[in-house]
Design a protein around this motif. Structure first.
Motif, mmCIF file in Angstrom:
data_model
loop_
_atom_site.group_PDB
_atom_site.id
_atom_site.type_symbol
_atom_site.label_atom_id
_atom_site.label_comp_id
_atom_site.label_asym_id
_atom_site.label_seq_id
_atom_site.Cartn_x
_atom_site.Cartn_y
_atom_site.Cartn_z
ATOM 1 N N GLN A 1 11.531 -11.991 -9.190
ATOM 2 C CA GLN A 1 12.001 -10.960 -8.279
ATOM 3 C C GLN A 1 11.130 -10.915 -7.019
ATOM 4 O O GLN A 1 9.895 -10.844 -7.126
ATOM 5 C CB GLN A 1 11.972 -9.597 -8.964
ATOM 6 N N PRO A 2 11.744 -10.942 -5.823
ATOM 7 C CA PRO A 2 10.957 -10.837 -4.585
ATOM 8 C C PRO A 2 10.594 -9.378 -4.312
ATOM 9 O O PRO A 2 11.466 -8.555 -4.037
ATOM 10 C CB PRO A 2 11.916 -11.390 -3.535
ATOM 11 N N LEU A 3 9.303 -9.074 -4.383
ATOM 12 C CA LEU A 3 8.836 -7.703 -4.218
ATOM 13 C C LEU A 3 7.896 -7.613 -3.021
ATOM 14 O O LEU A 3 7.332 -8.612 -2.579
ATOM 15 C CB LEU A 3 8.109 -7.233 -5.481
ATOM 16 N N LEU A 4 7.746 -6.394 -2.516
ATOM 17 C CA LEU A 4 6.859 -6.147 -1.386
ATOM 18 C C LEU A 4 5.920 -5.007 -1.730
ATOM 19 O O LEU A 4 6.354 -3.881 -1.979
ATOM 20 C CB LEU A 4 7.665 -5.790 -0.134
ATOM 21 N N LEU A 5 4.627 -5.314 -1.771
ATOM 22 C CA LEU A 5 3.585 -4.311 -1.966
ATOM 23 C C LEU A 5 3.186 -3.803 -0.587
ATOM 24 O O LEU A 5 2.845 -4.596 0.296
ATOM 25 C CB LEU A 5 2.392 -4.945 -2.675
ATOM 26 N N LEU A 6 3.216 -2.486 -0.401
ATOM 27 C CA LEU A 6 3.046 -1.928 0.937
ATOM 28 C C LEU A 6 2.280 -0.610 0.869
ATOM 29 O O LEU A 6 2.515 0.204 -0.021
ATOM 30 C CB LEU A 6 4.427 -1.681 1.554
ATOM 31 N N ARG A 7 1.382 -0.386 1.822
ATOM 32 C CA ARG A 7 0.720 0.915 1.957
ATOM 33 C C ARG A 7 1.382 1.641 3.132
ATOM 34 O O ARG A 7 1.328 1.187 4.266
ATOM 35 C CB ARG A 7 -0.784 0.746 2.187
ATOM 36 N N ASP A 8 2.009 2.780 2.837
ATOM 37 C CA ASP A 8 2.807 3.459 3.852
ATOM 38 C C ASP A 8 1.961 4.370 4.745
ATOM 39 O O ASP A 8 0.730 4.428 4.612
ATOM 40 C CB ASP A 8 3.972 4.223 3.206
ATOM 41 N N ASP A 9 2.614 5.069 5.641
ATOM 42 C CA ASP A 9 1.906 5.888 6.630
ATOM 43 C C ASP A 9 1.177 7.075 6.000
ATOM 44 O O ASP A 9 0.298 7.665 6.629
ATOM 45 C CB ASP A 9 2.881 6.395 7.692
ATOM 46 N N GLU A 10 1.538 7.441 4.782
ATOM 47 C CA GLU A 10 0.851 8.518 4.058
ATOM 48 C C GLU A 10 -0.240 7.969 3.149
ATOM 49 O O GLU A 10 -0.769 8.686 2.296
ATOM 50 C CB GLU A 10 1.853 9.342 3.229
ATOM 51 N N ASN A 11 -0.563 6.689 3.320
ATOM 52 C CA ASN A 11 -1.620 6.014 2.552
ATOM 53 C C ASN A 11 -1.237 5.832 1.090
ATOM 54 O O ASN A 11 -2.099 5.616 0.237
ATOM 55 C CB ASN A 11 -2.953 6.769 2.662
ATOM 56 N N ARG A 12 0.028 5.890 0.810
ATOM 57 C CA ARG A 12 0.524 5.703 -0.544
ATOM 58 C C ARG A 12 0.921 4.249 -0.750
ATOM 59 O O ARG A 12 1.594 3.653 0.097
ATOM 60 C CB ARG A 12 1.737 6.611 -0.794
#
Length: 380
Positions: A68-79
């Protein structure tokens, strides 16, 4: 479906003095392993990465897990969040290499754009040239598809199926056991992480890690001070297993320097340490002055990557001592490679029936086998 998954694995879940290990097909047959992966990796809380992989807001890292192609990301709320790494328009991969997302996530195909929260925010020319909206395209319902995730001890766990019980319920016993370590910890940085590529099925890395039985022969240097008899079993059926030692020896630099301790620990941790496999695919260790997590990436039925990350109680620690600690752990983990790869090659032997367990020494490993078997049977 392979016969091994049709036949109940009652010989695996039997009491340890009668049990046999998982059949060869669970290490060698891609079809069997695909069904197993669905039951034990897709339907459970599986480890994907660590939050330190995306340390700053906007950091994004593409990861493939079970195809599965997944994306690990830190969003603007630092989550830290996990999304499917595809545009909702035509399924194009959005991010093909680790990078910083400064504004929106832009699809390279037709420039649909997504906020770091996953919200669809722009659809250029979707209604025709110069028309960036269309009544048939409801942006509110076309955000990035998010994967259920939970971060504990910096490990990012995901539940691809979306229907596992809450993480805190599944691992309530472990959270209680290590409650003293629920305090800030800091990744040691580039010198405190490394990856090992193994020619083995990921389960064999877990099986080996669970037990201390192999220490005298595989880790002779470690065994000189943390002997086999200094260890105890950790067994929580259906959740985790591993080993502990009563004689952890704190690392010292040439000048006698040590790492700072985690705060407020009970006396058990003065010279104690524990090494636990959190089912299914993460290996963890805790000590008075550092901790680590090993995320097992199941690359193929006979290939595994071990992603090792080391953490400390303070954001700034002695660089030379960190490097020495990482080198020491890498040496230990590399000593295990010939074992797990040898067992993988051994699973080609038609005469091997899954093996037996020492009732005195293999309890933690048997629990892992029994957990795998139980999840497979429950998924049928």
């Amino acid at each position: 479906m392979p016969d091994d998954l049709i036949r109940p694995l009652t010989d695996v879940t039997a009491p340890i003095d009668r049990a046999r290990g998982l059949p060869n097909s669970h290490y060698t047959d891609p079809a069997t392993i695909m069904a197993e992966n669905n039951a034990v990796l897709r339907q459970q809380w599986a480890a994907l990465a660590v939050a330190a992989d995306v340390p700053e807001v906007g950091d994004a890292r593409p990861i493939e897990f079970l195809g599965q192609p997944l994306l690990l990301l830190r969003d603007d709320e630092n989550r830290v969040r996990v999304f499917f790494n595809i545009c909702r328009h035509r399924g194009m991969i959005l991010v093909d290499a680790p990078r910083k997302i400064e504004g929106a996530i832009r699809c390279p195909y037709h420039s649909w754009c997504y906020a770091k929260s996953g919200k669809l925010v722009a659809t250029p020319h979707v209604g025709g040239p110069g028309q960036n909206a269309h009544p048939g395209i409801d942006r509110a319902t076309l955000g990035l598809a998010e994967v259920r995730s939970h971060v504990w001890r910096d490990v990012v766990f995901i539940n691809l199926s979306g229907d596992a019980a809450p993480f805190e319920d599944v691992h309530a016993e472990l959270l209680t056991r290590w409650a003293e370590f629920e305090q800030p910890m800091y990744h040691g940085g580039a010198d405190s992480s490394f990856t090992l590529d193994l020619a083995t099925n990921w389960k064999l890395a877990v099986e080996n890690y669970c037990e201390s039985y192999h220490l005298p022969w595989v880790h002779p240097a470690l065994n000189t001070y943390s002997r086999l008899e200094d260890h105890y079993h950790i067994e929580e059926p259906g959740h985790f297993s591993g080993q502990g030692t009563y004689v952890y020896r704190q690392l010292k630099g040439d000048d006698g320097a040590t790492f700072p301790d985690f705060q407020g620990l009970s006396s058990h941790w003065d010279a104690g340490a524990e090494y636990i496999s959190v089912f299914p695919n993460v290996l963890m260790g805790v000590h008075r002055d550092h901790a680590y997590a090993i995320v097992l990436e199941p690359v193929a039925h006979n290939r595994t990557r071990e992603h090792v990350h080391i953490y400390y109680p303070a954001p700034v620690t002695n660089a030379a001592l960190r490097a020495k600690n990482a080198r020491q752990w890498k040496d230990v983990f590399e000593e295990d490679i010939f074992v797990v790869e040898g067992m993988q090659r051994g699973r080609a032997a038609e005469g091997f029936d899954g093996g037996r367990f020492s009732p005195a020494m293999d309890g933690p490993t048997h629990l892992f086998h029994a957990w795998i078997a139980a999840k497979i049977e429950a998924a049928q």
